[in-house]
Design a protein around this motif. Structure first.
Motif, PDB file in Angstrom:
ATOM      1  N   GLY A  40      65.223  10.833  61.462  1.00  9.30           N
ATOM      2  CA  GLY A  40      63.981  10.100  61.184  1.00  9.30           C
ATOM      3  C   GLY A  40      63.255   9.423  62.196  1.00  9.30           C
ATOM      4  N   GLY A  41      64.205   8.958  63.052  1.00 13.27           N
ATOM      5  CA  GLY A  41      63.749   8.224  64.230  1.00 13.27           C
ATOM      6  C   GLY A  41      63.501   9.050  65.445  1.00 13.27           C
ATOM      7  N   ALA A  42      63.477  10.314  65.189  1.00 17.06           N
ATOM      8  CA  ALA A  42      63.217  11.185  66.415  1.00 17.06           C
ATOM      9  C   ALA A  42      64.334  11.190  67.582  1.00 17.06           C
ATOM     10  CB  ALA A  42      61.877  10.923  66.938  1.00 17.06           C
ATOM     11  N   ARG A  43      65.553  10.885  67.114  1.00 24.26           N
ATOM     12  CA  ARG A  43      66.437  10.968  68.280  1.00 24.26           C
ATOM     13  C   ARG A  43      66.754  12.244  68.476  1.00 24.26           C
ATOM     14  NH1 ARG A  43      69.896   6.209  67.506  1.00 24.26           N
ATOM     15  NH2 ARG A  43      68.374   4.375  66.840  1.00 24.26           N
ATOM     16  N   ALA A  44      67.195  12.488  69.892  1.00 22.91           N
ATOM     17  CA  ALA A  44      67.482  13.803  70.545  1.00 22.91           C
ATOM     18  C   ALA A  44      68.776  14.398  69.769  1.00 22.91           C
ATOM     19  CB  ALA A  44      67.566  13.723  71.871  1.00 22.91           C
ATOM     20  N   VAL A  45      69.158  15.369  69.925  1.00 22.15           N
ATOM     21  CA  VAL A  45      70.034  16.123  69.249  1.00 22.15           C
ATOM     22  C   VAL A  45      71.445  15.621  69.778  1.00 22.15           C
ATOM     23  CG1 VAL A  45      70.405  18.329  70.479  1.00 22.15           C
ATOM     24  CG2 VAL A  45      71.380  18.139  68.562  1.00 22.15           C
ATOM     25  N   ASN A  46      71.609  15.314  71.358  1.00 30.21           N
ATOM     26  CA  ASN A  46      72.626  14.924  72.032  1.00 30.21           C
ATOM     27  C   ASN A  46      72.953  13.497  71.662  1.00 30.21           C
ATOM     28  OD1 ASN A  46      72.864  17.225  73.424  1.00 30.21           O
ATOM     29  ND2 ASN A  46      71.899  16.629  75.174  1.00 30.21           N
ATOM     30  N   THR A  47      71.705  12.674  71.177  1.00 29.66           N
ATOM     31  CA  THR A  47      72.240  11.435  71.042  1.00 29.66           C
ATOM     32  C   THR A  47      72.703  11.310  69.601  1.00 29.66           C
ATOM     33  OG1 THR A  47      70.206  10.409  72.200  1.00 29.66           O
ATOM     34  CG2 THR A  47      71.009   8.978  70.465  1.00 29.66           C
ATOM     35  N   ILE A  48      72.329  12.263  68.776  1.00 31.66           N
ATOM     36  CA  ILE A  48      72.883  12.342  67.342  1.00 31.66           C
ATOM     37  C   ILE A  48      74.357  12.782  67.394  1.00 31.66           C
ATOM     38  CG2 ILE A  48      72.852  13.475  65.269  1.00 31.66           C
ATOM     39  CD1 ILE A  48      69.797  13.554  65.555  1.00 31.66           C
ATOM     40  N   HIS A  49      74.805  13.696  68.346  1.00 35.05           N
ATOM     41  CA  HIS A  49      76.413  14.301  68.384  1.00 35.05           C
ATOM     42  C   HIS A  49      76.907  12.961  68.856  1.00 35.05           C
ATOM     43  CE1 HIS A  49      78.881  17.529  69.618  1.00 35.05           C
ATOM     44  NE2 HIS A  49      79.313  16.639  70.292  1.00 35.05           N
ATOM     45  N   ASN A  50      76.513  12.211  70.162  1.00 33.93           N
ATOM     46  CA  ASN A  50      77.380  11.163  70.700  1.00 33.93           C
ATOM     47  C   ASN A  50      77.501  10.000  69.579  1.00 33.93           C
ATOM     48  OD1 ASN A  50      77.422  12.262  73.078  1.00 33.93           O
ATOM     49  ND2 ASN A  50      75.868  11.264  73.678  1.00 33.93           N
ATOM     50  N   ALA A  51      76.446   9.568  68.737  1.00 28.78           N
ATOM     51  CA  ALA A  51      76.668   8.860  67.754  1.00 28.78           C
ATOM     52  C   ALA A  51      77.803   9.338  66.571  1.00 28.78           C
ATOM     53  CB  ALA A  51      75.240   8.798  66.735  1.00 28.78           C
ATOM     54  N   LEU A  52      77.803  10.628  66.092  1.00 24.46           N
ATOM     55  CA  LEU A  52      78.641  11.176  65.155  1.00 24.46           C
ATOM     56  C   LEU A  52      80.017  11.006  65.808  1.00 24.46           C
ATOM     57  CD1 LEU A  52      76.605  13.957  63.580  1.00 24.46           C
ATOM     58  CD2 LEU A  52      77.318  11.818  62.557  1.00 24.46           C
ATOM     59  N   ASN A  53      80.107  11.247  67.198  1.00 26.34           N
ATOM     60  CA  ASN A  53      81.543  10.984  67.795  1.00 26.34           C
ATOM     61  C   ASN A  53      82.090   9.528  67.309  1.00 26.34           C
ATOM     62  OD1 ASN A  53      82.672  13.672  68.644  1.00 26.34           O
ATOM     63  ND2 ASN A  53      80.912  13.480  70.308  1.00 26.34           N
ATOM     64  N   ALA A  54      81.132   8.730  67.531  1.00 27.83           N
ATOM     65  CA  ALA A  54      81.526   7.480  67.429  1.00 27.83           C
ATOM     66  C   ALA A  54      81.785   7.239  65.925  1.00 27.83           C
ATOM     67  CB  ALA A  54      80.273   6.437  67.733  1.00 27.83           C
ATOM     68  N   ILE A  55      81.112   7.770  65.063  1.00 27.02           N
ATOM     69  CA  ILE A  55      81.515   7.570  63.560  1.00 27.02           C
ATOM     70  C   ILE A  55      82.773   8.322  63.290  1.00 27.02           C
ATOM     71  CG2 ILE A  55      80.890   7.995  60.952  1.00 27.02           C
ATOM     72  CD1 ILE A  55      78.938   6.093  62.581  1.00 27.02           C
ATOM     73  N   LYS A  56      83.057   9.549  63.882  1.00 22.03           N
ATOM     74  CA  LYS A  56      84.384   9.969  63.777  1.00 22.03           C
ATOM     75  C   LYS A  56      85.495   8.808  64.250  1.00 22.03           C
ATOM     76  CE  LYS A  56      85.697  13.443  66.771  1.00 22.03           C
ATOM     77  NZ  LYS A  56      85.895  14.683  67.316  1.00 22.03           N
ATOM     78  N   CYS A  57      85.274   8.156  65.309  1.00 21.46           N
ATOM     79  CA  CYS A  57      86.333   7.262  65.624  1.00 21.46           C
ATOM     80  C   CYS A  57      86.445   6.206  64.554  1.00 21.46           C
ATOM     81  CB  CYS A  57      85.852   6.701  67.096  1.00 21.46           C
ATOM     82  SG  CYS A  57      85.853   7.615  68.441  1.00 21.46           S
ATOM     83  N   LEU A  58      85.366   5.915  64.078  1.00 20.08           N
ATOM     84  CA  LEU A  58      85.344   4.901  62.871  1.00 20.08           C
ATOM     85  C   LEU A  58      86.278   5.267  61.726  1.00 20.08           C
ATOM     86  CD1 LEU A  58      84.256   2.149  61.490  1.00 20.08           C
ATOM     87  CD2 LEU A  58      82.292   3.512  60.776  1.00 20.08           C
ATOM     88  N   TYR A  59      86.034   6.497  61.312  1.00 17.77           N
ATOM     89  CA  TYR A  59      86.898   6.912  60.434  1.00 17.77           C
ATOM     90  C   TYR A  59      88.423   7.247  60.801  1.00 17.77           C
ATOM     91  CZ  TYR A  59      83.336   8.619  57.074  1.00 17.77           C
ATOM     92  OH  TYR A  59      82.444   8.368  55.966  1.00 17.77           O
ATOM     93  N   ALA A  60      88.606   7.543  61.973  1.00 18.36           N
ATOM     94  CA  ALA A  60      90.121   7.315  62.470  1.00 18.36           C
ATOM     95  C   ALA A  60      90.643   6.081  62.446  1.00 18.36           C
ATOM     96  CB  ALA A  60      89.967   8.067  63.979  1.00 18.36           C
ATOM     97  N   TRP A  61      89.858   5.291  62.729  1.00 19.28           N
ATOM     98  CA  TRP A  61      90.263   3.550  62.442  1.00 19.28           C
ATOM     99  C   TRP A  61      90.423   3.433  60.793  1.00 19.28           C
ATOM    100  CZ3 TRP A  61      87.005  -0.455  60.022  1.00 19.28           C
ATOM    101  CH2 TRP A  61      87.925  -1.397  59.905  1.00 19.28           C
ATOM    102  N   MET A 122      80.644   0.661  69.536  1.00 16.00           N
ATOM    103  CA  MET A 122      80.420  -0.460  68.417  1.00 16.00           C
ATOM    104  C   MET A 122      79.130  -0.499  68.036  1.00 16.00           C
ATOM    105  SD  MET A 122      83.309  -3.401  69.877  1.00 16.00           S
ATOM    106  CE  MET A 122      82.991  -3.915  68.500  1.00 16.00           C
ATOM    107  N   SER A 123      78.131  -0.526  68.815  1.00 19.38           N
ATOM    108  CA  SER A 123      76.810  -0.396  68.472  1.00 19.38           C
ATOM    109  C   SER A 123      76.443   0.428  67.426  1.00 19.38           C
ATOM    110  CB  SER A 123      75.881  -0.158  69.605  1.00 19.38           C
ATOM    111  OG  SER A 123      76.055  -1.284  70.559  1.00 19.38           O
ATOM    112  N   VAL A 124      77.201   1.656  67.580  1.00 23.31           N
ATOM    113  CA  VAL A 124      76.882   2.890  66.382  1.00 23.31           C
ATOM    114  C   VAL A 124      77.559   2.293  65.339  1.00 23.31           C
ATOM    115  CG1 VAL A 124      77.525   5.252  65.619  1.00 23.31           C
ATOM    116  CG2 VAL A 124      76.594   4.776  68.125  1.00 23.31           C
TER     117      VAL A 124
END
Length: 404
Positions: A40-61, A122-124
């Protein structure tokens, strides 16, 4: 929970990324967050990919500490100070090691991620946890205050950004014209000792290197070039933004991150591009189905397809084996250093130089990015001035000694 980030292309050509579980099912709230906030904020797909990798780390935590933040938030409870500290420490560690299909952190003796990577993670995490809390927590004024306080605490635990040190190290590790000249000679098609065997591949790779060195464009802009972007009569090249093109079959689509622009090319470069198109690219039937300039020549299912990011990375790895640390962005930095030297020799005012550089690199005139790329030249000029001052002072001292 074994999670992975999946990328796919929609019918319209739009690139997507989602976080899925071991059964391939998308996770509800991460998918909602991507859809509402990131896409919705027109983020690039690479930005989204990197953000989801951070969320994956959050779930691992969460797995490592037996936490369920969604359930916790739904009851109006939030992360405690010690849990935020644990999250901070966890996101500092590499998550690449896997055991029994589960992502687990390396021990503290293993190498940690860089401060900038931890900062991004941490920002994500702060952004996502705020989004999640506001959707599952019972709404109240007190809850709003506690959510705000939790997010602020997570952000406060991010590492300091050591940009000054990083810039200094990057400036020291620069390319030399002599090394690039030697590399260009070794890449020349037909040269003995050329690291690539097929002549058409030699020609393509030498041409890609020459364009990167002489124009300073990004790797995504290079791989996004189409034959029609070259005006063979007027000797010009156009950089065109083609995000989410349905005609690009590459899973990881290279894109132009900066503004569209047009600039002249030397006739020699234009002639080499024409030779590549007419004598090498034209022999591949699949290349006629799309307009992308640089294609795969290796026999197989992808012959004639636009060259992929991974294939380009392999090309750069070969170059590293010849000349050491080199990558496309370092060539961009080198182009900017050369441009600074040329501008100084021509006596261009600083403001004028910044406008010209911003146009050629595709930056907004007011972005300030031009100053970043000019830093190395300024540093060199400062060093030259320092040595000149020292020479004058020492020369006066020597004159006084001789008079005595």
């Amino acid at each position: 929970m074994a999670l992975s980030v999946r990328r796919f292309t929609g019918d319209s050509g739009e690139r997507h990324a989602i976080l899925v579980d071991e059964a391939g099912m998308p996770l509800f709230y991460p998918t909602l967050w991507v859809t509402v906030i990131l896409r919705g904020g027109a983020r690039a797909v690479n930005t989204i990919h990197n953000a989801l990798n951070a969320i994956k780390c959050l779930y691992a935590w969460q797995d490592a500490y037996a936490l369920d933040v969604e359930q916790r938030f739904s009851k109006g409870a939030f992360l405690k100070a010690n849990e935020v500290h644990a999250l901070r420490d966890f996101l500092q560690e590499s998550q690449s090691q896997k055991t029994n299909g589960r992502v687990v952190p390396f021990t503290r003796k293993q190498k940690n991620v860089s401060p900038s990577s931890q900062y991004a993670r941490m920002s994500v995490a702060a952004e996502y946890l705020e989004f999640l809390a506001r959707r599952v927590c019972p709404s109240s004024e007190e809850a709003e205050k506690r959510i705000t306080a939790m997010v602020a605490q997570i952000k406060a635990n991010r590492p300091n950004q050591t940009t000054k040190t990083m810039v200094g190290e990057r400036d020291e590790n620069h390319l030399e014209d002599s090394a690039l000249d030697a590399l260009e000679t070794k890449l020349s098609p037909g040269t003995e000792g050329n690291p690539f065997t097929d002549y058409s591949v030699q020609f393509r790779n030498a041409l890609m290197f020459a364009i990167l060195r002489n124009t300073g464009i990004r790797r995504g802009e290079l791989l996004n070039l189409k034959v029609d972007d070259i005006d063979f009569a007027g000797n010009t090249l156009r950089i065109v933004r083609r995000a989410d093109s349905p005609h690009d079959i590459r899973r990881y689509q290279p894109v132009a991150k900066t503004r569209e622009r047009q600039f002249p090319l030397h006739a020699e470069l234009v002639n080499r591009i024409h030779e590549y198109v007419a004598q090498h690219r034209s022999k591949l039937a699949a290349a006629k189905r799309h307009g992308y300039l640089f294609v795969t020549h290796k026999e197989g299912r992808y012959q004639g397809a636009p060259i992929s990011n991974s294939a380009f990375s392999k090309f750069i790895e070969v170059l590293k084996g010849i000349v050491g640390a080199i990558h496309a962005h370092k060539l961009r930095h080198h182009w900017n250093y050369t441009f600074s030297s040329l501008s100084a020799a021509k006596g261009l005012p600083a403001a004028r130089e910044e406008k010209l550089r911003s146009y050629l690199m595709g930056w907004e005139q007011t972005s300030g990015t031009a100053a970043t790329y000019n830093r190395r030249h300024i540093k060199q000029e400062a060093a030259d001035s320092m040595l000149e001052l020292q020479r004058k002072v020492l020369a006066r001292k020597q004159d006084r000694t001789n008079e005595q």
